[in-house]
Design a protein around this motif. Structure first.
Motif, PDB file in Angstrom:
ATOM      1  N   LEU A  78     -57.837  24.698  51.954  1.00  0.00           N
ATOM      2  CA  LEU A  78     -58.998  23.808  51.991  1.00  0.00           C
ATOM      3  C   LEU A  78     -58.610  22.397  51.548  1.00  0.00           C
ATOM      4  N   GLY A  79     -57.897  22.289  50.446  1.00  0.00           N
ATOM      5  CA  GLY A  79     -57.457  20.979  49.966  1.00  0.00           C
ATOM      6  C   GLY A  79     -56.508  20.313  50.946  1.00  0.00           C
ATOM      7  N   GLY A  80     -55.578  21.081  51.503  1.00  0.00           N
ATOM      8  CA  GLY A  80     -54.640  20.540  52.484  1.00  0.00           C
ATOM      9  C   GLY A  80     -55.336  20.064  53.739  1.00  0.00           C
ATOM     10  N   TYR A  81     -56.356  20.799  54.158  1.00  0.00           N
ATOM     11  CA  TYR A  81     -57.128  20.391  55.331  1.00  0.00           C
ATOM     12  C   TYR A  81     -57.829  19.060  55.074  1.00  0.00           C
ATOM     13  N   VAL A  82     -58.443  18.943  53.904  1.00  0.00           N
ATOM     14  CA  VAL A  82     -59.179  17.712  53.578  1.00  0.00           C
ATOM     15  C   VAL A  82     -58.227  16.512  53.583  1.00  0.00           C
ATOM     16  N   VAL A  83     -57.077  16.653  52.934  1.00  0.00           N
ATOM     17  CA  VAL A  83     -56.109  15.558  52.889  1.00  0.00           C
ATOM     18  C   VAL A  83     -55.542  15.286  54.279  1.00  0.00           C
ATOM     19  N   GLY A  84     -55.147  16.346  54.987  1.00  0.00           N
ATOM     20  CA  GLY A  84     -54.597  16.183  56.338  1.00  0.00           C
ATOM     21  C   GLY A  84     -55.600  15.583  57.299  1.00  0.00           C
ATOM     22  N   ASN A  85     -56.859  15.960  57.166  1.00  0.00           N
ATOM     23  CA  ASN A  85     -57.905  15.416  58.028  1.00  0.00           C
ATOM     24  C   ASN A  85     -58.081  13.917  57.786  1.00  0.00           C
ATOM     25  N   GLU A  86     -58.064  13.513  56.521  1.00  0.00           N
ATOM     26  CA  GLU A  86     -58.194  12.087  56.200  1.00  0.00           C
ATOM     27  C   GLU A  86     -57.012  11.304  56.747  1.00  0.00           C
ATOM     28  N   MET A  87     -55.821  11.863  56.613  1.00  0.00           N
ATOM     29  CA  MET A  87     -54.631  11.197  57.145  1.00  0.00           C
ATOM     30  C   MET A  87     -54.698  11.111  58.675  1.00  0.00           C
ATOM     31  N   GLN A  88     -55.165  12.173  59.317  1.00  0.00           N
ATOM     32  CA  GLN A  88     -55.307  12.185  60.781  1.00  0.00           C
ATOM     33  C   GLN A  88     -56.313  11.126  61.226  1.00  0.00           C
ATOM     34  N   ASN A  89     -57.425  11.024  60.525  1.00  0.00           N
ATOM     35  CA  ASN A  89     -58.429  10.009  60.855  1.00  0.00           C
ATOM     36  C   ASN A  89     -57.852   8.606  60.702  1.00  0.00           C
ATOM     37  N   GLN A  90     -57.044   8.398  59.662  1.00  0.00           N
ATOM     38  CA  GLN A  90     -56.419   7.092  59.448  1.00  0.00           C
ATOM     39  C   GLN A  90     -55.434   6.780  60.573  1.00  0.00           C
ATOM     40  N   GLU A  91     -54.654   7.773  60.990  1.00  0.00           N
ATOM     41  CA  GLU A  91     -53.725   7.580  62.100  1.00  0.00           C
ATOM     42  C   GLU A  91     -54.476   7.211  63.383  1.00  0.00           C
ATOM     43  N   ASN A  92     -55.581   7.898  63.636  1.00  0.00           N
ATOM     44  CA  ASN A  92     -56.380   7.602  64.822  1.00  0.00           C
ATOM     45  C   ASN A  92     -56.939   6.187  64.776  1.00  0.00           C
TER      46      ASN A  92
END
Length: 117
Positions: free
Chosen positions: A70-84
């Motif tokens: 869950l924590g990894g998803y939240v961090v990875g999702n934020e990073m993915q959004n920033q990349e986009n």
């Protein structure tokens, strides 16, 4: 109570196996998927250590894996959004640079025309 914990552990392990299988789909993992996978691994390791201290490393690993995922998803999702967002900004910059070049060419053409007149 013990049956519920065992059932929860089995469900978490099945979820981990499904995530791992999806990661082997042949396509590179997205940042979101990498974050989830890393969080799961770190959470499982940490949970196993904490669980071993209290006498149940398997339950600790399963719970830690779930929390880590869950924590990894939240961090990875934020990073993915920033990349986009960065990719979108870069596309806009390139478009604007192309427009500037077009306008510079038009200015040069107008200068050439005015000099010949």
């Amino acid at each position: 109570m013990r049956t519920n914990v065992a059932s929860l552990i089995k469900r978490l392990l099945v979820a981990i196996v499904i995530v791992a299988a999806m990661g082997c789909s042949g396509e590179p993992l997205s940042t979101r998927e990498k974050g989830t996978l890393i969080g799961t691994g770190v959470g499982a390791g940490t949970g196993a250590i904490v669980g071993a201290a209290v006498g149940n490393p398997l339950a600790g690993a399963a719970i830690g894996a779930g929390i880590g995922a869950l924590g990894g998803y939240v961090v990875g999702n934020e990073m993915q959004n920033q990349e986009n967002a960065n990719a979108q900004t870069q596309t806009q910059i390139q478009s604007q640079q192309q427009e500037i070049q077009n306008q510079q060419q038009q200015i040069q053409q107008l200068k050439s025309q005015s000099e010949t007149e």
